[in-house]
Design a protein around this motif. Sequence first.
Motif, PDB file in Angstrom:
ATOM      1  N   ASP A  48       0.842  -1.202   0.000  1.00  0.00           N
ATOM      2  CA  ASP A  48       0.000   0.000   0.000  1.00  0.00           C
ATOM      3  C   ASP A  48       0.877   1.252   0.000  1.00  0.00           C
ATOM      4  O   ASP A  48       0.610   2.215  -0.709  1.00  0.00           O
ATOM      5  CB  ASP A  48      -0.914   0.019   1.229  1.00  0.00           C
ATOM      6  CG  ASP A  48      -1.954  -1.092   1.197  1.00  0.00           C
ATOM      7  OD1 ASP A  48      -2.363  -1.481   0.088  1.00  0.00           O
ATOM      8  OD2 ASP A  48      -2.347  -1.558   2.271  1.00  0.00           O
ATOM      9  N   ASN A  80      -0.027  -4.881   5.953  1.00  0.00           N
ATOM     10  CA  ASN A  80      -1.021  -3.816   5.822  1.00  0.00           C
ATOM     11  C   ASN A  80      -0.442  -2.505   6.343  1.00  0.00           C
ATOM     12  O   ASN A  80      -0.221  -2.361   7.553  1.00  0.00           O
ATOM     13  CB  ASN A  80      -2.294  -4.175   6.605  1.00  0.00           C
ATOM     14  CG  ASN A  80      -3.048  -5.319   5.967  1.00  0.00           C
ATOM     15  OD1 ASN A  80      -3.916  -5.127   5.137  1.00  0.00           O
ATOM     16  ND2 ASN A  80      -2.689  -6.545   6.345  1.00  0.00           N
ATOM     17  N   GLN A 156      -3.134  -4.270  -6.284  1.00  0.00           N
ATOM     18  CA  GLN A 156      -1.980  -3.393  -6.052  1.00  0.00           C
ATOM     19  C   GLN A 156      -1.105  -3.305  -7.298  1.00  0.00           C
ATOM     20  O   GLN A 156      -0.707  -2.212  -7.718  1.00  0.00           O
ATOM     21  CB  GLN A 156      -1.176  -3.912  -4.854  1.00  0.00           C
ATOM     22  CG  GLN A 156      -1.895  -3.761  -3.525  1.00  0.00           C
ATOM     23  CD  GLN A 156      -1.278  -4.587  -2.408  1.00  0.00           C
ATOM     24  OE1 GLN A 156      -0.595  -5.585  -2.648  1.00  0.00           O
ATOM     25  NE2 GLN A 156      -1.521  -4.187  -1.171  1.00  0.00           N
TER      26      GLN A 156
END
Length: 257
Positions: A48, A80, A156
Amino acid sequence: MVNNLFINGCSFLEIYDKKKCPTTVGHCLSEDFGINPISYASAGRGNDRIVATTKLFFYDNPSLVKDTFVLIGWSHVVRNDYLTLYSKLRKSPKEGICRKQVKNQFLRNIKGKNLVDGIHGDWKTWKFSQSIKRNINALPDSFCIQKNLRLRYLEQVLSLQDFFKLNNIKYCMYNALTNNYSSSKAEGLDRLADNVDKSRFFQFDTQSHLEFVEASQSSKSQHKLLALSKTDNHPNSKGHRLWADKLNIFIRENSLI
């Protein structure tokens, strides 16, 4: 003409231990191609952060789009990333420099080392796998861990791929850490995987840099011992150099730069 190599990933693309290993895959490639390394890699972080900080770099620096090649080494999808309340630039909540005050300072060192963008220091990471071990009952009964990890990873990858193609940015991707969930079959997931540009993704769904290094630990070949130690599978200088050689061949064969 390409003048810069933008590097983003986890510790496999960051100078992890300056004494034991003063280089990375990205820095090896920047020397091979004679271009300036711009590293946004950050140890322990996930995908991320890679997606967000890469996009922000080019949003904030549109003039670098034409002469910058991008190298992305994907971290593990179970990581995460999240933004914290305070930047690393602050000593405490009540003192120090606010993130907004240093918004554009990261270009001060365009020729190398590790540059800091507006939210680079605000990230921390928790692992999905650790949370599940603590409380497996938190998931719905029908939740498929493998399929959802594969979906997240593909989203992603495709997010950055589409961003690069939309802005005509030259790039190469590979898996720094292992993300092979191809056995999690589903028609929609397979179609997403089919749309990953394999001509710009080195060894998609096969061997990661981590697996390459781990394989050397039990190998009798000349490539053995590519890790920092028997207990630390981060690449040593040779582990970075040999992987960079593989990427160099892939980049040249596909005319990526």
